[in-house]
Design an enzyme around this catalytic site. Structure first.
Site, PDB file in Angstrom:
ATOM      1  CB  CYS A  86       4.759   8.546   4.881  1.00 36.98           C
ATOM      2  SG  CYS A  86       3.642   8.545   3.773  1.00 36.98           S
ATOM      3  CG  HIS A 203       5.445   4.440   6.760  1.00 34.87           C
ATOM      4  ND1 HIS A 203       5.069   5.737   7.521  1.00 34.87           N
ATOM      5  CD2 HIS A 203       4.827   4.885   5.690  1.00 34.87           C
ATOM      6  CE1 HIS A 203       4.835   6.576   7.761  1.00 34.87           C
ATOM      7  NE2 HIS A 203       3.960   5.758   6.164  1.00 34.87           N
ATOM      8  CD  GLU A 205       6.973   5.164  10.809  1.00 35.33           C
ATOM      9  OE1 GLU A 205       8.489   5.180   9.772  1.00 35.33           O
ATOM     10  OE2 GLU A 205       6.243   5.479  10.511  1.00 35.33           O
TER      11      GLU A 205
END
Ligand SMILES: Nc1ncnc2c1ncn2[C@@H]1O[C@H](COP(=O)(O)OP(=O)(O)O)[C@@H](O)[C@H]1O
Ligand SMILES: [Mg+2]
Lengths: 227, 85, 735, 85
Positions: A86, A203, A205
């Site tokens: 990002c 993302h 994560e």
């Protein structure tokens, strides 16, 4: 594998990324401070998401001048693994480690939602745990994720298999509706020619635990860890 | 000394914000609006350098920091008193 | 003698002025007058509401901090506590929607992290005028963008909230923001100024002339002269606040400071007066040392500025260098501007002169408390009387219309603009009955919701107040959470009108009763009066923010049906109640009738069954029946799962068909359960004396509702989905 | 006809964007930078109206659509050929 998660002023996915690497993948993980010159011997540098310097000028435009980023550039030049997520991707673009630039999302609004990504290049150190054409369900959360580069560059990227992830619908079709931010060629993730620097808007994560709704993002971290 | 730097998208880059403003103006009845481009303006107050030094520093700053040359172009000028916003 | 115009400009009455003179022992100078005007404003002093707020139950075993600090704190066990609070930013959001809403987020975040807690969730309750008016669309667009810009940037997820529309909010939109933080129990900080001689440090943004009189603005009615109040709006700097957040948490974590207070409404005045007032000390500061953004600021301006992203710390003397080092690491200054003193006065010097010297107690605690007259409003009789309109022919068409009403329709347009996943705790995303956040490293999870049906409160304030609490708790029950604490934002009109005061009193009575029965403590809140523009008041609008605890996050369920063939069970009973319903408003244009009645003991039992059933793994989905009634609840249950699943409901109730479908009778939850668990579920309900009945089965691609064997609704789920999904984006994209 | 409208925060309003750019420039060693204010620029192409009409319409557009008069101010000018960005 030793990971280093960079903290810029305004980073806000730093702890999230750290948590997945440390608690989820059980890898040695350290934070790297933007004012330092020391990469602390890490094998992989992760530039996390967030709003470095508020993204007030352009996303990633100021973070690229941090002292640490000069080290990261040299690290990348030596072939070290760098993953930009990002805002981290935006920093890599501003730094010139990846080609192109980010524009505002096509609907001019911040977008936080799950998207589907198609793996178009499973032969990188970031994607070796995936299959070609595999569909990953991973969230995005950004205002400036509309990837742009001139036609020559795009052609070049395609020719060298540098487009790693593309926005598609759940069946794997790259439709206009699925390309929520309007990126050129539906590009969601890019790798450099040498194959050691990856930038992606979604993302991973946030998609590394079943409790949170998807574990697809974990494949990217696992790919890096795999011997 | 004050300088003004205008940064805007290159012609080849789509400017959706400008488009949105244009559409808004058309719906409001301003039919004479043919095109709108939106950009950024920076007004910088400088101190302790000569005009000549400024003429070298400003384009450098604009190119390196304020604009992203892949998508943007810029112009700049030194402001005389009456031009300040 | 004092100029009456000067008093009027400061929103002070002559009696209040006389009281100030006697408390200070002389005529105050202009800066002192400004200080009193801010701290004695309705917004800061709660002078009209305090007497009534006292009635709310605030005690509980797990309460660490009730009302009186920046936020309330509840012990959740395992060495952790939650810190939460709600604030309004209504007036600024009307004047400048983007910045007004953004700085509202900034303010509530500071309230939470001043206590040492890391903010982990934001929720927002928004109310606008109808979207067919371009002005209202622009306000909504700006407010949502403002919240999104601040919350996203600072990295706190906005995980839920609510959006309502009504004419009464056209010139008075409501923007209430709730924030919750997590803190280790032994690392909680308070707004204390203890230790005579300890330095007072100013940190964060420089002070400018912005927002002077923001608090007094929130304490007066809006009129045509709004224009002149314009410059009161501040521009938020979420990036600065992020740095401030990290730096403050770091100095607190290291135990380097004594006390800390944010400079929100009423700025430097509020923090320098409140901190010593709480500790029985005084403070002396030098304004020449206050970092200033603009030149030539007067003491009056510096003391009253509401510049954002600032904090006041009291540090231990020996730690100052260490504190400054940490702030420097985050590119912030920590400037020593004064010290804690023994005398209980606030003393301010400027250019070598003392410009303020007043007792802190007078400023903070001795504002007059008003018991303003109240009178039952005349409108009530007329609006409570409801002559039911003739039954609409096609109830399926009515359902399509009700589900597309902006109040009920999908709010993704809003929450897609909010980063609701950052910090990776969001286990239940926006769109469910309540937001759910896991607590890293624990089995338990936190649930939270904002609720308040203002139409009910307008039609019957007492019942409306009780339902607001009950409904919020019911939302928590639907995700398996038991409520542990309440915060609330009371948005009302001008309290100087006896009718408004009556509404206020009644709403609080209703809330009080409900909180007592649910045994949940109120740990804080906010009152926003003067929500009138050009003499028109908003509906009484209490917004309840309730936090709940889930025992085992792995048992978490959502509102959508999961499997074909599951039994659909109604907990609670259908009743013939159409008053105050969204159906009457959306289909017949009526804001009338009596709101549904509520039996709080029954409500509690229904919720208990739901909570226990979820904890025992007996249910696959649960959704509460509220606005839009049973039909909307069933349709949403069909839509909200991972895939669309239809259902067939067979009802035997004798009610009028539209009342059966759309009536908003309370204490009902629609559950789905697999055949194997059904009898246990029904037994559990029977044991608690809660009516529970299998009313149908999930499956197919249609929503079918039958009454006494006759189809009253038969619609493809996908059609309902499209009507629900597209309504808001379409309403907002009209030009 | 082309017009250029510059919109920026009023002097008394905090300009976090300008502040951030200023700090970045100072860190990069441009010590002569005393202040930076960041704003927006709109370039509008008009057609079918006279200059006089434009002189009435443009401030109206700026006030109503492009700037938020509560916190922003604007200036505008008609562009002669050589002034275009
Ligand atoms: N509606 C309410 N219910 C319960 N307590 C309230 C309510 N409104 C305000 N309070 C409490 O009154 C106290 C005074 O509020 P204060 O912190 O001065 O207000 P603010 O932060 O809004 O300026 C706070 O502890 C607040 O939680
Ligand atoms: Mg407060």
């Amino acid at each position: 594998m030793k990971f280093g998660v960079v903290i810029f002023p305004g980073s806000n996915c730093d702890y999230d990324t750290f948590f997945v690497l440390k608690n989820g993948l059980r890898q040695e993980t350290v934070f790297l401070w933007h004012k330092d010159h020391d990469l602390r011997g890490v094998d992989c540098v992760v530039l996390p998401g967030g709003f470095s310097y508020g993204d007030y000028l352009r996303s990633g435009a100021i973070a690229r001048f941090s002292p640490l980023m000069q080290e990261v550039r040299e690290f990348a030049d030596r072939g070290g693994s760098v993953l930009g997520i990002c805002n981290g991707f935006q920093v890599l673009l501003e730094l010139g480690l990846l080609p192109g630039a980010m524009l505002r999302n096509k609907n001019l609004k911040f977008l936080c939602q799950y998207v589907h990504l198609r793996v178009d290049n499973p032969e990188t150190r970031f994607t070796r745990r995936t299959r070609r054409g595999q569909i990953l369900r991973i969230p995005i959360a950004h205002f400036d994720g509309h990837y742009f580069s001139p036609p020559e560059t795009l052609r070049d990227l395609e020719e060298h298999g540098q487009v790693v992830f593309r926005y598609v619908d759940e069946k794997g079709k790259p439709t206009e509706a699925a390309n929520v931010n309007g990126s050129a060629a539906g590009i969601a993730g890019l790798i450099n020619r040498r194959g050691n620097v990856l930038g992606m808007m979604p993302h991973p994560e946030r998609a590394s635990e079943a409790l949170l709704g998807s574990e697809d993002g974990r494949l990217i971290f696992e790919s890096l860890v795999q011997p | 000394m004050r300088v003004r730097i205008l940064v805007s998208f290159k012609e080849s880059v789509l400017d959706p914000q400008g488009q949105t403003v244009k559409n808004a103006l058309l719906t409001l009845g301003y039919g004479f609006v043919k095109d709108v481009r939106q950009g950024k303006v920076f007004e910088i107050a400088l101190d302790g350098i000569t005009e000549e030094q400024a003429r070298r520093a400003i384009p450098e700053i604009a190119d390196k920091v304020l604009a992203n040359p892949i998508i943007e172009k810029f112009t700049w000028e030194i402001l005389t008193e009456q031009k300040k916003v | 003698m004092i100029d009456p115009k000067l008093l009027a400009d400061h929103n002070l009455t002559l009696e209040e002025y006389k009281r100030i003179v006697s408390l200070v022992g002389r005529e105050p100078n202009i800066t002192e007058l400004g200080i009193f005007s801010l701290m004695w404003s309705e917004h800061c002093s709660y002078k009209s509401s305090r007497a009534f707020l006292k009635k709310l139950p605030t005690k509980g075993k797990h309460v660490i901090q009730g009302p009186g600090e920046n936020a309330g704190i509840i012990d959740i066990g395992g060495g952790l506590a939650v810190v939460f609070k709600i604030e309004s930013h209504n007036h600024p959001s009307f004047i400048e929607p983007f910045q007004g809403a953004a700085t509202g987020v900034g303010g509530i975040l500071r309230d939470i992290f001043t206590m040492g807690a890391r903010p982990i969730a934001l929720l927002d309750s928004l109310r606008f005028g109808p979207l067919d008016n371009p002005r209202n669309r622009a306000i909504m667009d700006g407010v949502v963008a403002g919240i999104s810009s601040y919350g996203n940037s600072i990295g706190v997820p906005t995980v839920g909230g609510e959006v309502y529309f009504d004419d009464c909010y056209s010139k008075n939109p409501l923007v209430n923001v709730f924030c919750l933080g997590l803190v280790e129990k032994d690392k909680i900080f308070y707004a204390k100024a203890e230790g005579v001689g300890n330095p007072v440090l100013y940190v964060g943004s420089k002070t400018g002339r912005d927002g002077i009189h923001g608090a007094t603005m929130a304490s007066a009615e809006f009129g045509k002269e709004t224009e002149q109040k314009r410059p009161n709006v501040q521009v938020g700097d979420p990036f600065k606040e992020k740095l401030l957040l990290e730096a403050c948490l770091e100095v607190m974590d290291k135990g380097l400071i004594v006390g800390i207070q944010d400079m929100g409404a009423a700025g430097l005045t509020c923090s320098t007066a409140e901190m010593p007032a709480k500790s029985g000390t005084g403070i002396s500061i030098n304004l020449d040392l206050v970092p200033q953004r603009e030149e030539g600021m007067t003491p009056y301006e510096i003391m009253l500025s509401e510049s954002q992203e600032r904090m006041l710390l009291v540090a231990k003397k020996e730690n100052v260098t260490e504190v400054q080092k940490i702030f420097a690491k985050w590119d912030l200054d920590a400037v020593d501007i004064g010290e804690v003193t023994a005398g209980r006065n606030l003393r301010v010097s400027f250019c070598g002169e003392t410009v303020v010297d007043v007792p802190v107690d007078a400023v903070v605690n001795l504002c007059p408390v008003y018991r303003r007259p109240s009178r039952k409003p005349a409108y009530l009789q007329a609006v409570q009387k409801l002559d039911l309109p003739p039954l609409a022919g096609d109830l399926g068409a009515a359902l399509l219309k009700v589900i597309a009403s902006p109040i009920i329709a999908d709010k993704e347009w809003v929450f897609r603009q909010y980063d609701h996943m950052v910090q990776t705790n969001t286990a239940l995303l926006p769109g469910a009955d309540a937001a759910v956040l896991r607590v890293k490293g624990q089995k338990r999870a936190l649930a939270m919701t904002l609720d308040g049906n203002a139409l009910y409160c307008y039609l019957d304030p007492r019942t409306g107040g009780a339902i607001a609490v009950a409904e919020a708790c019911r939302n928590l029950a639907c995700v398996g959470a038991r409520p542990i604490g309440v915060t609330n934002c009371l948005n009302f009109g001008n309290p100087e009108k006896p009718e408004i005061m009556w509404q206020f009193k009644k709403v609080i009575e209703g809330m009080t009763e409900a909180c007592r029965i649910f045994e949940i403590p109120v740990t804080g809140g906010n009152v926003s009066f003067y929500n009138d523009t050009e003499g028109l008041s908003i509906h009484p609008t209490p917004v309840l923010g309730i936090v709940g605890l889930i025992g085992d996050v792995d048992r978490l369920i959502g509102p959508g049906f999961k499997e074909e063939g599951d039994a659909v069970v109604l907990l609670g009973e259908n009743r013939d109640e159409l008053g105050g319903s969204e159906y009457l408003r959306a289909i017949h244009g009526l804001e009338k009738g009596r709101p549904p009645g509520i039996d709080l003991e029954r409500e509690k039992a229904v919720q208990e069954v739901c909570i226990q059933a979820i904890a025992s793994g007996l249910v696959r989905s649960a959704h509460d029946i509220s606005e839009g009634g049973l039909a909307v609840c069933a349709a949403e249950s069909c839509i909200l799962g991972r895939t669309e699943i239809g259902c067939v409901l067979d009802l035997e109730d004798k009610a009028r068909p539209d009342a059966l479908l759309f009536g908003e009778a309370q204490s009902r939850i629609l559950i789905s359960a697999s055949g194997t668990h059904l009898s246990k579920l029904l037994d559990l309900a029977a044991e608690k004396g809660v009516p529970a009945k299998v009313i149908g089965r999930a499956g197919g691609k249609e929503l079918v509702i039958r009454q006494s064997g006759r189809d009253v609704v038969r619609l493809p789920v996908h059609r309902l989905f499209l009507a629900w999904k597209n309504a808001l984006p379409e309403a907002l994209s009209v030009r």
